[in-house]
Design a protein around this motif. Structure first.
Motif, PDB file in Angstrom:
ATOM      1  N   TYR A   5       0.796 -11.643   4.918  1.00 20.12           N
ATOM      2  CA  TYR A   5       1.024 -11.240   3.523  1.00 20.12           C
ATOM      3  C   TYR A   5      -0.137 -11.642   2.599  1.00 20.12           C
ATOM      4  CZ  TYR A   5       5.706 -10.375   5.406  1.00 20.12           C
ATOM      5  OH  TYR A   5       6.749  -9.925   6.171  1.00 20.12           O
ATOM      6  N   PRO A   6      -0.625 -12.869   2.693  1.00 21.17           N
ATOM      7  CA  PRO A   6      -1.795 -13.195   1.854  1.00 21.17           C
ATOM      8  C   PRO A   6      -3.028 -12.376   2.239  1.00 21.17           C
ATOM      9  CG  PRO A   6      -0.738 -15.202   2.629  1.00 21.17           C
ATOM     10  CD  PRO A   6      -0.136 -14.063   3.399  1.00 21.17           C
ATOM     11  N   TYR A  64       4.712  -1.405   3.230  1.00 21.21           N
ATOM     12  CA  TYR A  64       4.834  -2.686   2.536  1.00 21.21           C
ATOM     13  C   TYR A  64       4.772  -3.802   3.591  1.00 21.21           C
ATOM     14  CZ  TYR A  64       9.890  -2.572   3.619  1.00 21.21           C
ATOM     15  OH  TYR A  64      11.104  -2.513   4.237  1.00 21.21           O
ATOM     16  N   GLY A  65       4.597  -5.039   3.129  1.00 21.10           N
ATOM     17  CA  GLY A  65       4.287  -6.144   4.028  1.00 21.10           C
ATOM     18  C   GLY A  65       5.206  -6.297   5.219  1.00 21.10           C
ATOM     19  N   TYR A  66       6.522  -6.350   4.960  1.00 19.64           N
ATOM     20  CA  TYR A  66       7.471  -6.577   6.053  1.00 19.64           C
ATOM     21  C   TYR A  66       7.436  -5.425   7.048  1.00 19.64           C
ATOM     22  CZ  TYR A  66      11.805  -7.294   8.560  1.00 19.64           C
ATOM     23  OH  TYR A  66      12.719  -7.476   9.561  1.00 19.64           O
ATOM     24  N   ARG A 121      -3.261  -9.154   0.319  1.00 23.12           N
ATOM     25  CA  ARG A 121      -3.751  -9.362  -1.054  1.00 23.12           C
ATOM     26  C   ARG A 121      -5.269  -9.566  -1.073  1.00 23.12           C
ATOM     27  NH1 ARG A 121      -0.963  -8.822  -6.011  1.00 23.12           N
ATOM     28  NH2 ARG A 121       1.206  -8.637  -5.408  1.00 23.12           N
ATOM     29  N   ARG A 122      -5.764 -10.353  -0.094  1.00 23.65           N
ATOM     30  CA  ARG A 122      -7.210 -10.623  -0.068  1.00 23.65           C
ATOM     31  C   ARG A 122      -7.987  -9.339   0.216  1.00 23.65           C
ATOM     32  NH1 ARG A 122      -5.937 -15.086   3.189  1.00 23.65           N
ATOM     33  NH2 ARG A 122      -7.134 -14.209   4.907  1.00 23.65           N
ATOM     34  N   LEU A 161       9.426 -10.215   0.111  1.00 20.65           N
ATOM     35  CA  LEU A 161       9.086 -10.270   1.548  1.00 20.65           C
ATOM     36  C   LEU A 161       9.908 -11.332   2.265  1.00 20.65           C
ATOM     37  CD1 LEU A 161       5.221  -9.884   1.212  1.00 20.65           C
ATOM     38  CD2 LEU A 161       6.784  -8.257   2.301  1.00 20.65           C
ATOM     39  N   GLU A 164       4.043 -14.249   9.218  1.00 22.93           N
ATOM     40  CA  GLU A 164       4.156 -13.747   7.844  1.00 22.93           C
ATOM     41  C   GLU A 164       3.218 -14.506   6.896  1.00 22.93           C
ATOM     42  OE1 GLU A 164       6.422 -15.069   9.813  1.00 22.93           O
ATOM     43  OE2 GLU A 164       8.189 -15.812   8.749  1.00 22.93           O
ATOM     44  N   TYR A 179       0.823  -0.898   0.609  1.00 23.29           N
ATOM     45  CA  TYR A 179      -0.632  -0.987   0.791  1.00 23.29           C
ATOM     46  C   TYR A 179      -1.120   0.164   1.658  1.00 23.29           C
ATOM     47  CZ  TYR A 179      -0.078  -5.812  -0.786  1.00 23.29           C
ATOM     48  OH  TYR A 179       0.227  -6.927  -1.523  1.00 23.29           O
ATOM     49  N   ARG A 221      -3.877 -19.450   0.841  1.00 22.47           N
ATOM     50  CA  ARG A 221      -4.202 -18.257   1.630  1.00 22.47           C
ATOM     51  C   ARG A 221      -4.408 -17.027   0.733  1.00 22.47           C
ATOM     52  NH1 ARG A 221       0.607 -19.459   4.810  1.00 22.47           N
ATOM     53  NH2 ARG A 221       0.070 -21.213   6.132  1.00 22.47           N
ATOM     54  N   TYR A 222      -3.883 -17.078  -0.484  1.00 27.05           N
ATOM     55  CA  TYR A 222      -4.070 -15.950  -1.401  1.00 27.05           C
ATOM     56  C   TYR A 222      -5.423 -15.995  -2.110  1.00 27.05           C
ATOM     57  CZ  TYR A 222       0.734 -14.351  -0.866  1.00 27.05           C
ATOM     58  OH  TYR A 222       1.895 -13.844  -0.355  1.00 27.05           O
ATOM     59  N   ARG A 256       4.436  -5.746   9.242  1.00 25.75           N
ATOM     60  CA  ARG A 256       4.611  -6.800  10.246  1.00 25.75           C
ATOM     61  C   ARG A 256       5.496  -6.320  11.392  1.00 25.75           C
ATOM     62  NH1 ARG A 256       6.135 -12.109  11.741  1.00 25.75           N
ATOM     63  NH2 ARG A 256       8.253 -12.161  10.962  1.00 25.75           N
ATOM     64  N   TRP A 298       3.404  -0.504  -6.577  1.00 22.89           N
ATOM     65  CA  TRP A 298       4.831  -0.831  -6.460  1.00 22.89           C
ATOM     66  C   TRP A 298       5.615   0.468  -6.338  1.00 22.89           C
ATOM     67  CZ3 TRP A 298       6.776  -5.483  -5.602  1.00 22.89           C
ATOM     68  CH2 TRP A 298       6.015  -6.610  -5.934  1.00 22.89           C
ATOM     69  N   PRO A 308      14.980  -2.297  -3.549  1.00 26.36           N
ATOM     70  CA  PRO A 308      14.249  -3.158  -4.477  1.00 26.36           C
ATOM     71  C   PRO A 308      12.765  -2.768  -4.512  1.00 26.36           C
ATOM     72  CG  PRO A 308      14.757  -4.330  -2.456  1.00 26.36           C
ATOM     73  CD  PRO A 308      15.429  -3.004  -2.365  1.00 26.36           C
ATOM     74  N   PRO A 309      12.074  -3.042  -5.625  1.00 25.22           N
ATOM     75  CA  PRO A 309      10.667  -2.685  -5.705  1.00 25.22           C
ATOM     76  C   PRO A 309       9.859  -3.379  -4.600  1.00 25.22           C
ATOM     77  CG  PRO A 309      11.475  -3.458  -7.819  1.00 25.22           C
ATOM     78  CD  PRO A 309      12.531  -3.751  -6.809  1.00 25.22           C
ATOM     79  N   ARG A 310       8.958  -2.618  -3.946  1.00 24.15           N
ATOM     80  CA  ARG A 310       8.128  -3.193  -2.876  1.00 24.15           C
ATOM     81  C   ARG A 310       6.697  -2.741  -3.089  1.00 24.15           C
ATOM     82  NH1 ARG A 310      12.853  -2.221   0.641  1.00 24.15           N
ATOM     83  NH2 ARG A 310      13.560  -4.291   1.315  1.00 24.15           N
ATOM     84  N   ARG A 311       5.776  -3.608  -2.708  1.00 26.13           N
ATOM     85  CA  ARG A 311       4.365  -3.271  -2.906  1.00 26.13           C
ATOM     86  C   ARG A 311       3.833  -2.623  -1.630  1.00 26.13           C
ATOM     87  NH1 ARG A 311       1.262  -5.237  -7.146  1.00 26.13           N
ATOM     88  NH2 ARG A 311      -0.959  -4.794  -6.895  1.00 26.13           N
TER      89      ARG A 311
END
Lengths: 315, 116
Positions: B53-54, B32-34, B57-58, A33, B49, B80, A70-71, B37, B69, B75-78
């Protein structure tokens, strides 16, 4: 530094603070990211990514500890609502320990020169000031335990109205207190009679000598103590009759406690209280403890009294 | 006069309250995150950011999102996406938001009427 290395270094610092189970996965995602973000920044500015750009990016993300936090689910050790109370108790407790420790150090090591003073301060610092940090530690444990109980059993944490009337007194308790004070005064001034009663008049002469008051004390200082004790007992008699504290009696009690503390403090350097040295030293040590306890109690009462007086509109 | 600093702080508080709902609104399809956003920023809701991003995950830990993934040529990206529970939560939060919005409209119109 290469911008990719800088990001990797930042991610490493964040990862170290993450739970072991998700460390590798989150760190990999975070690096991807941040790399995406850096590429976008570079494209936006029309120049290749450099160290300054990467540094600015990770600074905006926050300190590694903040980013890692934050995680996690939010973790609170001391409830924010308790923070001021915690700080106040910490400062007051440390101040009391430091002052008492300083007095104790100075009494144990009389000061004759600047070197003595520096030596005593050094002993105070290593023996009292630094070890006093046990106090905030104890407070953290207590506050954290209280916060944990509130979170796990919220039904018990709600505010409940105070049922008891704080101004009401226990008449029998106060009566017993008055009787004990009268007996204490009687024993103080007639120690020999107590020995006669306990040992049928066959106590050792040394025991009579140990409990004998200094003549100068009896002549010049004891009357002050007696007068103040009579005033204190009179105040308790009024309380027993009325059955409760009232504004006037509360203030008289605080004033009287401060005067008694002053007189007892005056006794310490003014001369012997008991004729026998060991008894005199022991009694003076007890007086120091009594004065400290009484001043603490009077301070609390004064604080409560002033707080009552502040329930007024600020016009 | 209220300082600019106070305005910034209070405005941030307002935005913080809607960050989760804003993020969920864009996750009916996997992102994915980016990418998420960017999508939020293009729609007028820029989220830092370090916050977003956190948060993903939460929300995943809470079962609101699922993730995997993917390597779509890069490149590999997660990625959601809303889970079944997440979709239900999104509906409820959306209703709550509309109710709150209506209430605030009423209150703010009332406030304008009472201005000197």
């Amino acid at each position: 530094m290469n911008p990719d290395d800088l990001i990797q270094s930042y991610v490493d610092d964040v990862a170290r603070l993450l739970p072991r189970g998700q460390r590798r996965d989150v760190a990999y995602e975070l690096r991807t990211l941040l790399t995406d973000e850096l590429a976008a920044k570079a494209a936006e500015s029309g120049r290749p990514a450099d160290e300054a750009m990467a540094h600015e990016l990770v600074l905006a993300f926050g300190r590694p500890a903040e980013a890692a936090a934050r995680y996690h689910p939010a973790l609170t050790v001391i409830d924010p609502a308790d923070s001021r109370r915690f700080l106040r108790l910490t400062v007051i407790g440390i101040a009391v320990i430091w002052v008492l420790g300083l007095v104790d150090t100075l009494l144990r090591h009389p000061i004759g020169s600047a070197g003595d003073l520096l030596g005593a301060l050094g002993m105070w610092w290593t023996g009292v000031a630094v070890p006093a940090l046990w106090w905030p530690g104890v407070l953290v444990v207590c506050f954290a335990a209280a916060a944990w109980v509130r979170r796990t059993r919220p039904e018990r944490a709600g505010w409940k109205p105070r049922r008891e009337d704080r101004d009401r007194i226990n008449r029998f308790g106060y009566l017993a207190g008055v009787a004990a004070a009268v007996c204490g005064l009687f024993v103080l001034f007639n120690g020999g009679l107590l020995l006669d009663y306990l040992f049928d008049g066959h106590a050792a002469p040394a025991a009579y000598q140990a409990l004998a008051l200094d003549e100068d004390f009896v002549r010049s200082r004891a009357p002050w103590l007696l007068a103040l004790m009579v005033l204190q007992l009179a105040l308790y008699a009024v309380l027993i009759v009325r059955g409760r504290w009232q504004p006037a009696t509360r203030r008289i009690d605080i004033g009287l406690a401060l005067v008694i503390c002053g007189v007892l403090t005056w006794f310490l350097p003014a001369g012997d209280i008991f004729a026998a040295e060991p008894t005199d030293q022991t009694v003076k040590a007890v007086i120091v403890l009594i004065v400290i306890g009484a001043l603490f109690d009077a301070g609390l009462k004064l604080h409560r009294e002033l707080r009552r007086a502040t329930y007024l509109p600020s016009m | 006069m209220v300082t600019g600093g106070a305005y910034d702080k209070l405005e941030l508080e307002l935005r913080r309250g809607v960050v989760v709902l804003a993020a969920l609104s864009q996750l009916h399809t996997a992102r994915y995150g980016y990418e998420l956003r960017q999508s939020l920023t293009e729609n007028g809701m820029p989220i830092e950011e370090g916050t977003l991003y956190p948060l993903l995950r939460r929300l995943e830990t809470q079962g609101v999102l699922t993730s995997e993934w993917r390597t779509d040529g890069g490149p590999p990206r997660r990625y959601y996406v809303l889970s079944a529970d997440g979709r239900e939560l999104y509906e409820r939060l959306t209703n709550a938001w509309h109710g709150l919005n209506d209430t605030m409209d009423l209150l703010l119109k009332g406030g304008e009427r009472h201005e000197p």
